[in-house]
Structures are given as structure tokens and as C-alpha cells.
Enzyme design. Structure first.
Site: not given
Ligand code: PEP
Ligand code: MG
Length: 556
Positions: A189, A291, A329, A417, A440-441, A451, A488
Site C-alpha cells: 500500500h 486486465r 488478456r 509468467e 511480476n509473476d 509478490r 507488460c
Molecule cells: C504480470 O504478472 O507481470 C502481469 C502483468 O500480470 P498481473 O500483474 O496482472 O498478474
Molecule cells: Mg501476472
């Protein structure tokens, strides 16, 4: 004496000034004075708890009333958590078992902390909120002011163990020049609200309070470096230089490409029609990540094909026209994004469970109906529409998904991912037309680090050389197949890392609209050859900090 410390950079910008430390503890003397509270019985103690909780919740609501957007939502949620009936029942149980009030509250909060932490994902993030509520309730009970951020009277660098939403939300960017926290990750946050307020921010800086209390600091929200008691004149010069650089970045207007003219598509990540509309004001070619699951977080039942088609139409519409496109997506429900009508309840380990494309294994109709709706929206708007699946792990999954998308006249791709998809990218690309790396994933699964875990920010960092190796493998597969490979995830929004990604062979970068100009301007400043050198240097590093340093040293 410590002269510098390091954390995870989350909001770029340089700031220099005196440090103000936010405390999260109620004075131990006041707690000792309160003792067992002197309540006549358990009912009286519970009434005192109710009064204290009501004051705390009122405080959250009052702060929510004078803010907007994500900040107001977070504060309203905190008010709800403070007055939670389950928490109250746990306190009452402890009181009835003969415990005094303060230990009863503490034990009840810890019980909830254990449950939340065990659930992982978004729920684990609420642990900070719970601890914050605990401190506030204790303060109210013992008659002290609620702990939190002291109001700065002159511009300061705010340093804290961790900041609860209530602390961060009320911050005045003209008085808080930068935020440094010892805990918290890029998706905490603190990071989200600091980004909204535009305050340079570094999280996960271990030892920050001890090193910085009573001193001045130069905080670099781009590298994560924090200098203790730097030379004042030099620090002021660097801040001034950073300001003018950032002003130049903000005026950059595209199109995306390196200094020597190699095109790099810049795209926006969006969640709905409003964010798609906002993206049209930035120099983007289109949308690189819509998303779709975020449209349905509050839905109990699956929207009909027609209802979905209307939602997707509103997102595709602004990007109709030659040369523009939208990457939709399919539903990435599950794990940290539970959707009532799709997510499997009670999974032991939701991040490794039935999420994303995996939902279609047992329920293919869910995916079919969504693809039908996307095809209707593409047809209605005439917008070039690419469709990708999240959480693809095998070549067979890519093959099945590719066929389902092609059947509807759309262009299929998959997200990378899961490390298995990166390692087999060359075979996945025989089945689909493009790849989009979700860093991110990909980082979470490569580093085996949640994460959302606030204590693992140094691992959930896309600059981890192991993650960059997987990006390199994926990009190379794209180059050989002559098919586009984009990024992305949040990594694309980091201007320095964007250059590294381009050097690795990434052909498009998709990010929050607000980041597009600073990324575009940074990439436009370097030649492709320099991007390649930066990529080599980052790949050769042993950790994120040295990777960042090595890449930065090559900037013109
Ligand atoms: C990611 O995992 O980098 C991604 C873009 O998807 P999300 O953040 O929605 O899981
Ligand atoms: Mg993801």
C-alpha cells in the site's frame, strides 16, 4: 557510522532533507500505567474496547472523506477492519477467559494476523493494516494520541518501519519529500499510495530507522540508494539536476524508439474504459494489457456474453484506427485476484493453483464465452484486437488457446509468467503469434517469492539476473521466429530497466499510462547498441543492485 543504505526503489525522484521518523508504538509507560484497566468485569472491558474501536474507525472515515480514489477506498476498508465482528468476538472470548483487556486485544489481533498471513496474497498485505489498528486501539484505551506519522512542519524525508494506509493517505507531498520504509514491497500500500501522490519512495530498506534517525538523507527513488548525511551543496545540486531532467522527460511526446531510430512500441496497461480513455492522452500505440478480470472483482455471477461484449467494446473503441491495437488478456482470476464466479475456493496454495488459463481446464465454457464476447467487441469497433492467455505453462496450452482464438478471427498470444513458458518460448511461438512477458509473476515464480510478501522485496525484484536471463531467452525466441515479444509487467515502467529490456530484444513495453513519457524519453536518449551493452552488463551482474549500477554507468 553507516553512510549509505539500500532498499527497493518504487517511485522515482531524488530528495534531500532532514529525516522524520514515524513511530508505530504507543509509549510503554502509558501502557504500564493502564495495567489491567481496572474494569469491573468482562462486559465493562468489552464496552471500553467498543468505544476505542469506534473512535479509531471514525478517524479512518474522517480521513477517507477528505481523500479520493484508491486512498479513500483503502481507508474505508481499514475502518471496516477495525470494527470487524470476528475480531470483536475473539477479544470477547479472551476477556471471558479471564484475561485483562490489553492482552485480550493483542491475542485477538495476533490470531487474525496468523490467519491473514497464512492466506497469502492480498490478505497477507492486510497484516500491516491490522497491526496499525492494534496500535491505534491500544493508544485510545490508554489515553494516548494514536501513533503514526508526526505532522511535519517543514519539508522532510519520512522514515518508518512500515506505513499503514491511514499514515500514507494523509501525507502532504509539499512537506513529505520522500518516503523510506524498512519493510514493504513494490506492490505494498505504501508503494501504491506514494505513486498516486508522486512522492519518491524506497521500500524494504533494512536498518533505515537506526541509520537515519536524527540525520539528513539523500533518497534516490530510482536506484533505491539512500545516503546518510551527504554533503549538503552536492546533494542540493543533484536534486536540482534531477528536477530539470524529470521536467524534460514529462514533455517528451513520442513515438517510441531508440536514439538511432529502432522502433519500440509503447503501450498502456488498462483496467476499464476510463483508464483506456486516459491512455489516449499519452503517446502510446495502443493497449498492451487489458486486465479483464479487474472488471469483475465485485461480480457474484458471470456476466453474459452481451454484457461482457459491451464492456470490452468501450475499452477497444478509443483505439480503433490504422496502426493501433489492443491486447486483451483473458480472465486472470485466482490467487491475489479472487473472482466470485470463477476462483476455486479453499486452495492450499492459490498462487500455484487453478488461476488464469487453468480455470478453463475444468470449465472451458468460461473461456469460450469470454472469447465470443471479445470477438463481438472487435467486430463492432473495427479495432485490431490481439488476445492473450495468462499463466500458460505448456506448449499444449498455447496450442489449444491459439486455436480457440484464431477460430474467432483474432490474433493469439500468450503471457510468459511461468519459467517453463520462457524456457520453451521457441516452441510456444510455433503455436501463437506473439508473447507478452508478465515480469511480476515471472519474478514471483522464478525467485519462489510471493509478490505480495513485504519481507521479500529484494527477491521480488525484476532486476534479479535470473529473471533477466529468462527474458533474454524469450526475446531471442521472438527474434528467431520474427514474432513480437513485449513486456507488460511493472518492469516496463522502470526507465532504466526499459533500456535493458530493449537491449535484450523486447519489441514493446506496456505500462501504467503515467509512466509512458519517462520511459519513452529515457529510451529515446540511448542507441540500440548502448541498450545491448546495458543488457549484457545487467545479465552479468550477481544481484539487482549491481545490475542497476552496471546499466546506469552505461547511460550517455
Ligand atoms: C504480470 O504478472 O507481470 C502481469 C502483468 O500480470 P498481473 O500483474 O496482472 O498478474
Ligand atoms: Mg501476472
Amino acid at each position: 557510522m553507516v553512510t549509505s543504505i539500500h532498499g527497493t526503489p518504487v517511485v522515482p525522484g531524488l530528495a534531500f532533507g532532514p529525516v522524520l521518523v514515524a513511530t508505530s508504538e504507543v509509549s510503554p509507560e502509558a501502557v504500564a500505567r493502564y495495567g489491567d484497566g481496572g474494569h469491573v468485569d468482562a462486559a465493562a472491558a468489552l464496552a471500553a474496547y467498543d468505544d476505542a474501536v469506534a473512535l479509531v474507525a471514525d478517524g479512518f472515515r474522517a480521513k477517507a472523506a477528505v481523500t479520493t480514489g484508491a486512498t479513500a477506498e483503502v481507508l474505508t476498508a481499514s475502518a471496516g477492519l477495525a470494527t470487524d465482528r470476528g475480531l470483536r468476538a475473539a477479544v470477547r472470548k479472551n476477556l471471558n477467559a479471564g484475561q485483562p483487556l490489553l492482552p485480550s486485544v493483542e491475542a485477538a489481533v495476533e490470531q487474525f494476523v496468523t490467519v491473514f498471513a497464512g492466506m497469502g496474497g492480498l490478505m497477507a498485505e492486510r497484516v500491516t493494516d491490522l497491526r496499525d489498528i492494534h496500535g491505534r486501539v491500544v493508544a485510545r484505551l490508554v489515553g494516548e494520541p494514536e501513533p503514526g506519522v508526526p505532522a511535519p512542519t517543514s519539508p522532510s524525508i519520512l522514515v518508518a518501519a512500515d506505513l499503514a494506509p491511514a499514515d500514507t493517505a494523509g501525507l502532504d507531498p509539499s512537506l513529505v519529500m520522500a518516503i523510506v520504509t524498512e519493510r514493504g514491497g513494490p506492490t505494498s500500500h505504501t508503494a501504491i499510495i506514494a505513486r498516486q501522490l508522486g512522492i519518491p519512495c524506497v521500500v524494504g530498506a533494512a536498518g533505515a530507522i537506526a541509520a537515519l534517525d536524527g540525520r539528513t538523507a539523500l533518497v534516490d527513488g530510482q536506484t533505491g540508494a539512500i545516503e546518510v548525511d551527504p554533503d549538503e551543496a552536492k546533494a542540493a545540486d543533484r536534486v536540482a539536476e534531477d528536477r530539470s531532467e524529470r521536467a524534460a522527460l514529462a514533455s517528451w511526446s513520442g513515438p517510441g524508439g531508440t536514439a538511432d531510430g529502432r522502433p519500440v512500441k509503447l503501450l498502456a496497461n488498462v483496467a476499464d474504459a476510463a483508464s483506456a480513455g486516459a491512455a489516449t492522452k499519452e503517446p502510446v500505440t495502443g493497449i498492451g494489457l487489458f486486465r479483464t478480470e479487474l472488471c469483475f472483482l465485485d461480480r457474484e455471477t458471470e456476466p453474459s456474453v452481451e454484457e461482457q461484449a459491451a464492456i470490452y467494446t468501450a475499452v477497444l473503441e478509443p483505439f480503433a484506427g490504422e496502426g493501433r491495437y489492443v491486447v486483451v488478456r483473458t480472465l486472470d482470476a485466482g490467487s491475489d485476484k479472487p473472482i466470485a464466479f470463477a476462483t476455486h475456493p479453499d486452495e492450499e496454495n492459490p498462487a500455484l493453483g487453478v488461476r488464469g488459463l487453468r480455470l478453463s481446464f475444468a470449465d472451458p465454457g468460461l473461456l469460450d464465452r469470454q472469447l465470443d464476447a471479445i470477438a463481438i467487441a472487435a467486430e463492432r469497433t473495427g479495432t485490431e484486437c490481439w488476445v492473450m492467455a495468462p499463466m500458460v505453462a505448456t506448449v499444449a496450452e498455447a496450442r489449444d488457446f491459439g486455436a480457440a482464438v484464431r477460430k474467432r478471427g483474432l490474433k493469439p498470444g500468450v503471457m510468459v509468467e511461468v519459467p517453463s513458458a520462457a524456457l520453451l518460448a521457441h516452441q510456444v511461438l510455433e503455436e501463437v503469434d506473439f508473447l507478452s512477458i508478465g515480469t511480476n509473476d515471472l519474478t514471483q515464480y522464478t525467485m519462489a517469492a510471493d509478490r505480495m510478501a513485504t519481507d521479500l522485496a529484494h527477491l521480488t525484484d525484476p532486476w534479479q539476473p535470473a529473471v533477466l536471463q529468462l527474458v533474454a531467452i524469450t526475446a531471442e525466441a521472438g527474434r528467431r521466429a520474427r514474432k513480437p515479444v513485449g513486456v507488460c509487467g511493472e518492469a516496463a515502467a522502470d526507465p532504466l530497466l526499459a533500456c535493458v529490456l530493449v537491449g535484450l530484444g523486447i519489441t514493446s513495453l506496456s505500462m501504467a499510462s503515467a509512466a509512458v513519457r519517462s520511459v519513452g524519453a529515457r529510451v529515446a536518449d540511448v542507441t540500440f547498441a548502448v541498450c545491448e551493452e546495458m543488457a549484457h552488463a545487467a545479465l552479468a551482474a550477481v544481484d539487482p543492485a549491481t545490475a542497476r549500477e552496471a546499466a546506469r554507468a552505461l547511460l550517455p
